[in-house]
Design an enzyme around this catalytic site. Structure first.
Site, mmCIF file in Angstrom:
data_model
loop_
_atom_site.group_PDB
_atom_site.id
_atom_site.type_symbol
_atom_site.label_atom_id
_atom_site.label_comp_id
_atom_site.label_asym_id
_atom_site.label_seq_id
_atom_site.Cartn_x
_atom_site.Cartn_y
_atom_site.Cartn_z
ATOM 1 N N HIS A 459 0.829 -1.207 0.000
ATOM 2 C CA HIS A 459 0.000 0.000 0.000
ATOM 3 C C HIS A 459 0.862 1.256 0.000
ATOM 4 O O HIS A 459 0.681 2.154 -0.836
ATOM 5 C CB HIS A 459 -0.922 -0.007 1.224
ATOM 6 C CG HIS A 459 -1.751 1.223 1.374
ATOM 7 N ND1 HIS A 459 -3.055 1.302 0.971
ATOM 8 C CD2 HIS A 459 -1.458 2.451 1.882
ATOM 9 C CE1 HIS A 459 -3.538 2.506 1.217
ATOM 10 N NE2 HIS A 459 -2.570 3.226 1.776
ATOM 11 N N GLU A 460 1.763 1.349 0.945
ATOM 12 C CA GLU A 460 2.567 2.564 1.059
ATOM 13 C C GLU A 460 3.459 2.763 -0.160
ATOM 14 O O GLU A 460 3.738 3.899 -0.558
ATOM 15 C CB GLU A 460 3.402 2.539 2.343
ATOM 16 C CG GLU A 460 2.575 2.591 3.623
ATOM 17 C CD GLU A 460 1.651 3.799 3.701
ATOM 18 O OE1 GLU A 460 2.010 4.857 3.139
ATOM 19 O OE2 GLU A 460 0.580 3.689 4.311
ATOM 20 N N HIS A 463 1.798 4.794 -2.775
ATOM 21 C CA HIS A 463 1.993 6.242 -2.591
ATOM 22 C C HIS A 463 3.359 6.668 -3.136
ATOM 23 O O HIS A 463 3.495 7.724 -3.765
ATOM 24 C CB HIS A 463 1.921 6.598 -1.106
ATOM 25 C CG HIS A 463 0.562 6.558 -0.503
ATOM 26 N ND1 HIS A 463 -0.497 7.276 -1.004
ATOM 27 C CD2 HIS A 463 0.080 5.904 0.593
ATOM 28 C CE1 HIS A 463 -1.575 7.065 -0.246
ATOM 29 N NE2 HIS A 463 -1.238 6.238 0.714
ATOM 30 N N HIS A 466 3.312 7.026 -6.776
ATOM 31 C CA HIS A 466 2.571 8.239 -7.147
ATOM 32 C C HIS A 466 3.503 9.451 -7.111
ATOM 33 O O HIS A 466 3.436 10.339 -7.978
ATOM 34 C CB HIS A 466 1.403 8.420 -6.189
ATOM 35 C CG HIS A 466 0.305 9.280 -6.706
ATOM 36 N ND1 HIS A 466 -0.829 9.569 -5.966
ATOM 37 C CD2 HIS A 466 0.132 9.941 -7.873
ATOM 38 C CE1 HIS A 466 -1.632 10.349 -6.666
ATOM 39 N NE2 HIS A 466 -1.068 10.597 -7.826
#
Length: 672
Positions: A459-460, A463, A466
């Site tokens: 998940h992290e 980021h 991104h």
């Protein structure tokens, strides 16, 4: 030695020179950065030439580089390595930064120049930048009269101070609330490594011969799934849920209530009925009503599913289920129903393999990236690791830092931050960090992750991608600088690769034997995905709806009894089911009282609508392919806020998002 923040770093990708940075450097760097930024702004305001994009908007984008350098480092360190010295700086600088922002965005002459900029003839990204600046001035109060602006300044300063106070009290109380256990027998069910880690934590805290279970940020603690001793489970759960509620110097709920009242007053000054209306005014959600509609559609079936799960847990337990029993017996039922024991999977999830052969492997297959550890580059703490990220052709893309272990100076939870943001205007590439909170194993032992920690790592890193893939001109639009209810979307998409056959078979290998996780176990994990969704959706909705309750208070409302207010809010929302408390209670809800998610915790489920629809697209389009990765990167991940986020989604997906994939994922499709 001169202050290391006063000039751009000469290290690769302008990585901050952490080896030269001391705590004593932050305040002077903030002083210098604020003065420099104000001088930059004064030059814009006093420019005798008519306002233009170049001499006003572009000049604002170029202003304050020194302040930006120190702020990006400090804001990470204040969460990841919050020493007493850092906390002292934070207390002093937080209200000053709030006042500095007000000095810019409440400057009426500057606002007039921004409003006077002619956008015709500008390219699309530049026109969007000019419009965004004007809107930010309006939302900040630039059109208010002098008296209202002064009150707004007072409110902003006090809220900044209180947010720092909430964060620092919570860190102290989380450390103080760690569960101290006298006898190893009380830890029955934990692995030998976990028990050794607890013994090491106790010794480090000055309790040799005992065992210390540290707390993570959410309500549910990982050890609850394994602890066989019901009394130990109860004590651990109550240590978690009582953080911030005790009547002592670490009480946070009084701070929270005060912040909610001040936010309501500020919203009224700016022309909104409450803070939630203000906070959601610039999000992708069309309205506060639309948010309530989505959450309301999910609440009733989620609680219904949670009650059905509880009946199965009670059959397994032979007694009524309390909140501290749920994770333990949920694991038992999962093991019996699906033959899946999550705790038994940890030997297959060694940290380096998860990173190198899982997280990085998926990024290589999708995007062609390679990762090269740079032991010659230093992070802000000895535990931080640095990788150079390169494109498929070997071109450098940026730096990725990983800070994976829990420590007393680190806030709970997991997050991504940027140290350098990509911008063609500034000529910079991204430098980003992921923070997790994994318990450090005993010396010489491998770091074995829980199933949830593996998911968090994927998940992290979503980021991080991104931020790394950002390809915009202006810093204001870089990377994750998108609305709160969109920022979680790319990271939630990246979770998909955790159990993707090609990925999981590559990283999930026994740390001693090298044997892969059996395919039948993976199949059972996939089959068991919907088990526990009633619990997961209900605990999440409890937090999201509690957040909105705090921030839909009208101006002048005062909450004298926060626990009673919390109970009533959960009851009114239809999610007051005692065995499933909210994922965060008020006392430790850092997301909304010290983390920028006030009235925006709904963002995770709002983003999940996009995420679930995107997962469907990847599956329909062949999954983990370079073509799919390039399409996702080009149309969405690289765009930052340079285009409307929902427009970027539609460009990627070929249409607007549908709700049905989310309902199916969470087992709510037939009950919504």
């Amino acid at each position: 030695m001169s202050n290391p923040f006063l000039a751009p770093s000469t290290l690769p990708y302008q990585l901050p020179p952490f080896g030269q940075i001391g705590e004593e450097d932050f305040l002077p760097a903030f002083d210098s950065g604020i003065d420099e930024h104000l001088a930059d702004i004064e030059a814009i305001v006093s420019n005798p030439d008519p306002a233009s994009f170049e001499n006003t908007i572009l000049a604002m984008e170029r202003a304050g580089q020194g302040l930006r350098r120190v702020a990006l480092v400090f804001h990470n360190n204040s969460s990841a390595h919050s020493t007493e010295g850092i906390q002292a700086v934070e207390k002093e600088i937080a209200p000053r930064l709030a006042a500095h922002e007000d000095n810019i965005y409440l400057d009426k002459v500057l606002f007039e120049r921004v409003s006077a900029v002619e956008v015709s003839g500008l390219d699309a990204e530049s026109a969007r930048l000019a419009a965004e600046y004007r809107q930010r001035f309006i939302r900040a109060g630039a059109q208010l009269d002098d008296a209202a602006q002064q009150r707004l300044r007072d409110l902003n300063g006090e809220l900044s101070r209180l947010g720092t106070e909430f964060s620092q009290r919570l860190l102290r109380d989380t450390n103080a609330s760690a569960l101290l256990v006298d006898d190893e027998s009380e830890l029955e069910g934990l692995s030998a490594d976990d028990i050794a880690s607890a013994a090491g934590a106790a010794e480090a805290a000055g309790h040799p011969g005992q065992y210390l279970l540290n707390l993570i940020l959410p309500t549910s603690q990982p050890a609850l799934e394994s602890l066989a001793n019901r009394e130990t489970r109860r004590r651990l759960h109550e240590a978690s849920i009582n953080r911030g509620f005790r009547d002592n110097e670490n009480n946070t709920v009084g701070v929270a209530a005060r912040m909610a009242a001040l936010r309501a007053e500020r919203a009224a000054l700016l022309g909104f009925a409450n803070h939630a209306e203000l906070a959601t005014d610039d999000q992708t959600a069309p309205s506060l009503d639309a948010i309530h509609d989505l959450l309301g559609r999910l609440a009733k079936p989620a609680v219904r599913n949670a009650r059905a799960e509880a009946r199965q847990l009670e059959e397994a337990a032979g007694h009524p289920i309390e909140a501290w029993d749920w994770p333990y017996y949920s694991g038992k039922v999962r093991a019996e129903k699906y033959d899946v024991d999550l705790a038994a999977l940890r030997p297959y999830f060694e940290l380096d393999r998860v990173l190198q052969d899982g997280v990085f492997f998926a990024a290589n297959k999708l995007y062609g990236l390679t990762f090269h550890e740079r032991s010659d580059l230093q992070g802000y703490h000895p535990e931080v690791r640095v990788w150079e990220v390169r494109e498929e052709d070997g071109t450098g893309l940026g730096l990725f830092l990983g800070d994976y272990y829990t420590r007393e100076t680190k806030n709970g939870g997991a997050w991504m931050n940027s140290f350098v943001e990509q911008s063609r205007l500034a000529g910079t590439q991204a430098v980003v960090v992921n923070n997790l909170n994994i318990s450090r194993p005993p010396a010489g032992e491998p770091t074995l992750l829980t199933f949830d920690e593996v998911r968090t790592a994927f998940h992290e890193f979503g980021h991080a991608l991104h931020g790394l893939f950002s390809n915009v001109t202006y810093p204001l639009f870089s990377g994750t600088s998108v609305p709160r209810d969109f920022v979680e979307y790319p990271s939630q998409v990246n979770e998909m690769w955790m159990l993707w056959p090609e990925v999981v078979s590559n990283y999930a290998r026994h740390h001693q034997t090298g044997e892969p996780l059996p395919q039948e176990t993976i199949d059972r994990l996939v089959a068991a995905r919907q088990w526990g969704e009633g619990f997961a959706t209900t605990e999440y909705l409890g937090a999201a709806l509690l957040d909105l309750a705090w921030h839909e208070l009208p101006p002048g409302a005062a909450v004298e009894d926060p626990p009673a207010f919390e109970n009533q809010a959960l009851h009114d929302a239809g999610v007051d089911y005692a065995p499933v408390p909210p994922r965060y209670r008020t006392g430790y809800f850092k997301h909304i009282f010290a983390g920028g998610y006030a009235a925006a915790y709904y963002a995770y489920i709002w983003s999940e609508v996009l995420d679930a629809d995107s997962v469907e697209w990847f599956r329909e389009s062949g999954g983990l392919t370079r073509e799919n990765g390039e399409h996702f990167r080009r149309e969405l991940l690289s765009r930052g806020y340079s285009v409307d986020p929902l427009q970027a989604f539609a460009s990627f997906r070929g249409r607007a998002a549908r709700l049905e994939p989310l309902l199916e994922r969470r087992g709510l499709a037939d009950q919504s």
